[in-house]
Design a protein around this motif. Structure first.
Motif, PDB file in Angstrom:
ATOM      1  N   CYS A   1       2.224  11.197  37.550  1.00 29.12           N
ATOM      2  CA  CYS A   1       1.692  10.795  38.906  1.00 29.12           C
ATOM      3  C   CYS A   1       3.158  10.059  39.399  1.00 29.12           C
ATOM      4  N   ALA A   2       3.995   9.630  38.608  1.00 27.70           N
ATOM      5  CA  ALA A   2       5.519   8.984  39.290  1.00 27.70           C
ATOM      6  C   ALA A   2       6.243  10.459  39.901  1.00 27.70           C
ATOM      7  N   GLN A   3       6.283  11.311  39.080  1.00 26.13           N
ATOM      8  CA  GLN A   3       6.982  12.506  39.878  1.00 26.13           C
ATOM      9  C   GLN A   3       6.202  13.090  41.112  1.00 26.13           C
ATOM     10  N   ALA A   4       5.018  13.105  41.078  1.00 26.84           N
ATOM     11  CA  ALA A   4       4.339  13.595  42.210  1.00 26.84           C
ATOM     12  C   ALA A   4       4.448  12.455  43.537  1.00 26.84           C
ATOM     13  N   SER A   5       4.664  11.186  43.130  1.00 26.72           N
ATOM     14  CA  SER A   5       4.956  10.268  44.221  1.00 26.72           C
ATOM     15  C   SER A   5       6.422  10.486  44.880  1.00 26.72           C
ATOM     16  N   ARG A   6       7.365  10.786  44.174  1.00 23.22           N
ATOM     17  CA  ARG A   6       8.611  11.058  44.540  1.00 23.22           C
ATOM     18  C   ARG A   6       8.630  12.342  45.239  1.00 23.22           C
ATOM     19  N   LEU A   7       8.000  13.224  44.965  1.00 21.84           N
ATOM     20  CA  LEU A   7       7.582  14.490  45.593  1.00 21.84           C
ATOM     21  C   LEU A   7       7.001  14.333  46.942  1.00 21.84           C
ATOM     22  N   MET A   8       6.243  13.460  47.089  1.00 21.83           N
ATOM     23  CA  MET A   8       5.262  13.156  48.192  1.00 21.83           C
ATOM     24  C   MET A   8       6.285  12.644  49.245  1.00 21.83           C
ATOM     25  N   HIS A   9       7.497  11.614  48.709  1.00 22.87           N
ATOM     26  CA  HIS A   9       8.372  11.009  49.860  1.00 22.87           C
ATOM     27  C   HIS A   9       9.204  12.166  50.284  1.00 22.87           C
TER      28      HIS A   9
ATOM     29  N   ASP B   1      11.748  17.117  53.321  1.00 24.00           N
ATOM     30  CA  ASP B   1      12.910  18.118  52.376  1.00 24.00           C
ATOM     31  C   ASP B   1      12.109  18.586  51.159  1.00 24.00           C
ATOM     32  N   LEU B   2      10.986  18.548  51.113  1.00 24.48           N
ATOM     33  CA  LEU B   2      10.320  19.172  49.893  1.00 24.48           C
ATOM     34  C   LEU B   2      10.529  20.681  49.974  1.00 24.48           C
ATOM     35  N   ALA B   3      11.265  21.109  48.694  1.00 28.76           N
ATOM     36  CA  ALA B   3      11.439  22.551  48.315  1.00 28.76           C
ATOM     37  C   ALA B   3       9.911  23.210  48.143  1.00 28.76           C
ATOM     38  N   HIS B   4      10.202  24.553  48.461  1.00 29.21           N
ATOM     39  CA  HIS B   4       8.990  25.420  48.292  1.00 29.21           C
ATOM     40  C   HIS B   4       8.271  25.387  47.021  1.00 29.21           C
TER      41      HIS B   4
ATOM     42  N   LEU C   1       3.424  20.230  43.419  1.00 25.56           N
ATOM     43  CA  LEU C   1       2.608  19.047  44.315  1.00 25.56           C
ATOM     44  C   LEU C   1       1.258  19.136  44.411  1.00 25.56           C
ATOM     45  N   LYS C   2       0.901  20.344  45.061  1.00 25.80           N
ATOM     46  CA  LYS C   2      -0.277  20.654  45.613  1.00 25.80           C
ATOM     47  C   LYS C   2      -1.380  20.910  44.466  1.00 25.80           C
ATOM     48  N   ALA C   3      -0.998  21.435  43.585  1.00 21.72           N
ATOM     49  CA  ALA C   3      -1.575  21.623  42.201  1.00 21.72           C
ATOM     50  C   ALA C   3      -1.928  20.132  41.583  1.00 21.72           C
ATOM     51  N   HIS C   4      -0.830  19.422  41.442  1.00 20.12           N
ATOM     52  CA  HIS C   4      -1.208  17.988  41.058  1.00 20.12           C
ATOM     53  C   HIS C   4      -2.260  17.232  41.911  1.00 20.12           C
ATOM     54  N   LEU C   5      -2.095  17.222  43.362  1.00 21.22           N
ATOM     55  CA  LEU C   5      -3.084  16.503  44.054  1.00 21.22           C
ATOM     56  C   LEU C   5      -4.488  17.122  44.011  1.00 21.22           C
ATOM     57  N   GLY C   6      -4.483  18.459  43.646  1.00 23.79           N
ATOM     58  CA  GLY C   6      -5.896  19.062  43.639  1.00 23.79           C
ATOM     59  C   GLY C   6      -6.746  18.442  42.216  1.00 23.79           C
ATOM     60  N   GLY C   7      -5.850  17.881  41.472  1.00 24.29           N
ATOM     61  CA  GLY C   7      -6.555  17.501  40.062  1.00 24.29           C
ATOM     62  C   GLY C   7      -6.458  15.909  39.931  1.00 24.29           C
ATOM     63  N   CYS C   8      -5.717  15.092  40.891  1.00 25.21           N
ATOM     64  CA  CYS C   8      -5.583  13.821  40.729  1.00 25.21           C
ATOM     65  C   CYS C   8      -6.387  12.994  41.882  1.00 25.21           C
ATOM     66  N   PRO C   9      -7.322  12.414  41.816  1.00 29.01           N
ATOM     67  CA  PRO C   9      -7.666  11.892  42.967  1.00 29.01           C
ATOM     68  C   PRO C   9      -7.003  10.687  43.338  1.00 29.01           C
ATOM     69  N   GLU C  10      -6.378   9.903  42.500  1.00 32.04           N
ATOM     70  CA  GLU C  10      -5.396   8.698  43.023  1.00 32.04           C
ATOM     71  C   GLU C  10      -4.290   9.346  43.645  1.00 32.04           C
ATOM     72  N   CYS C  11      -3.499  10.025  43.237  1.00 34.07           N
ATOM     73  CA  CYS C  11      -2.503  10.638  43.872  1.00 34.07           C
ATOM     74  C   CYS C  11      -2.713  11.417  45.155  1.00 34.07           C
ATOM     75  N   ARG C  12      -4.224  11.802  45.507  1.00 29.34           N
ATOM     76  CA  ARG C  12      -4.572  12.473  46.519  1.00 29.34           C
ATOM     77  C   ARG C  12      -4.860  11.161  47.392  1.00 29.34           C
TER      78      ARG C  12
END
Lengths: 196, 86
Positions: free
Chosen positions: B3-11, B17-20, B26-37
């Motif tokens: 989740c910490a890595q996901a948060s960094r990528l969200m920023h 500036d998010l690389a492809h 990130l999309k995959a993580h958000l798909g499986g993590c309601p908190e991050c979503r």
């Protein structure tokens, strides 16, 4: 040919700056016309007060005028003028904080680093009416940001400057700008999630 | 991705500036993590509010503008051109 130098097109502001430097008042008036609204909007968002925003804009143009001979055409004119105006706003915010801290008894208003923040008290009724309730809540949250975060956020969200440009305006590495945008965004997310 | 890595990528995403390849992770993580979503949705809302609140018109009239222009032009020393004109 006017506007060109060795085949390179000189931006309009640089041309106006050269003319103004030679004493052409009309050219300086055109610079004022081009940037007055942008600087006012920025200063008003930073300071929350019409009077102070106007004072800052006037002071910024006076500095521009006095330093035209030092304007480096290698830098975008907008970057230079935003730098002058932003620095004036930051100075004012810091002075406010210093004044406030001297007689502060309450720590009710605190920003990111525990810096005291004073709410602006001289917004006119007309300007307030233009803001919806939501906007007012968001503005209040932004007002609690310390100067160093506020300047970054205002440049980012008001003028849509890139992080690179913000770094040039504030004369700091882009990594620092990034950190401040991230912290500012995080702070505002938390601040607003309970209110909206 | 945690989740910490996901948060960094969200920023990075909101910075534009998010690389492809990071975007798909990130999309995959958000798909499986309601908190991050939820966090992502909150950032998105915050972004919208910031644009709206900061870029909203400041309620200035043409007269305010003209008065400030006048004040600015009067405050700069206009000696050079005026002397020449005399």
């Amino acid at each position: 040919m006017e506007g060109r130098e060795q085949g390179i097109v000189i931006p309009i502001e640089a041309r106006l700056a050269r003319k103004a430097l030679k004493g052409d008042q009309q050219a300086f008036a055109e610079i004022v016309g081009l940037y007055q609204d942008k600087l006012y909007h920025m200063a008003f968002r930073m300071l929350g007060s019409r009077q102070e925003a106007e004072d800052v804009v006037q002071e910024a143009f006076l500095r521009v005028y006095r330093n035209l001979d030092r304007y480096d055409e290698g830098m975008k004119f907008s970057t230079w003028i935003y730098r002058i105006a932003t620095n004036l706003c930051i100075d004012r915010l810091r002075k406010r904080k210093a004044t406030y801290s001297l007689d502060a008894e309450s720590t009710e208003h605190e920003g990111l680093d525990g810096y005291a923040v004073i709410p602006s008290d001289d917004r006119t009724p007309e300007s307030e009416m233009l803001l919806s309730e939501t906007q007012r809540i968001v503005r209040q949250a932004i007002d609690t940001l310390p100067a160093k975060y506020k300047s970054v956020m205002v440049l980012r969200y008001l003028h849509d400057l890139s992080l690179q440009e913000i770094g040039e305006v504030l004369d700091m590495p882009v990594t620092t700008v990034k950190t401040r945008v991230h912290r500012g965004r995080e702070y505002l997310r938390k601040k607003l999630e309970r209110k909206l | 991705m945690n989740c910490a890595q996901a948060s960094r990528l969200m920023h990075e995403y909101f910075d534009g500036d998010l690389a492809h390849e990071d975007a798909s992770e990130l999309k995959a993580h958000l798909g499986g993590c309601p908190e991050c979503r939820e966090r992502f949705n909150d950032y998105e809302r915050t972004e919208g509010f910031l644009h709206m609140a900061l870029a909203a018109p400041v309620g200035r009239t043409e007269a305010d503008r003209a008065a400030l222009t006048d004040r600015i032009l009067k405050s700069v020393p206009g000696r050079r051109s005026r002397r020449l004109a005399r």
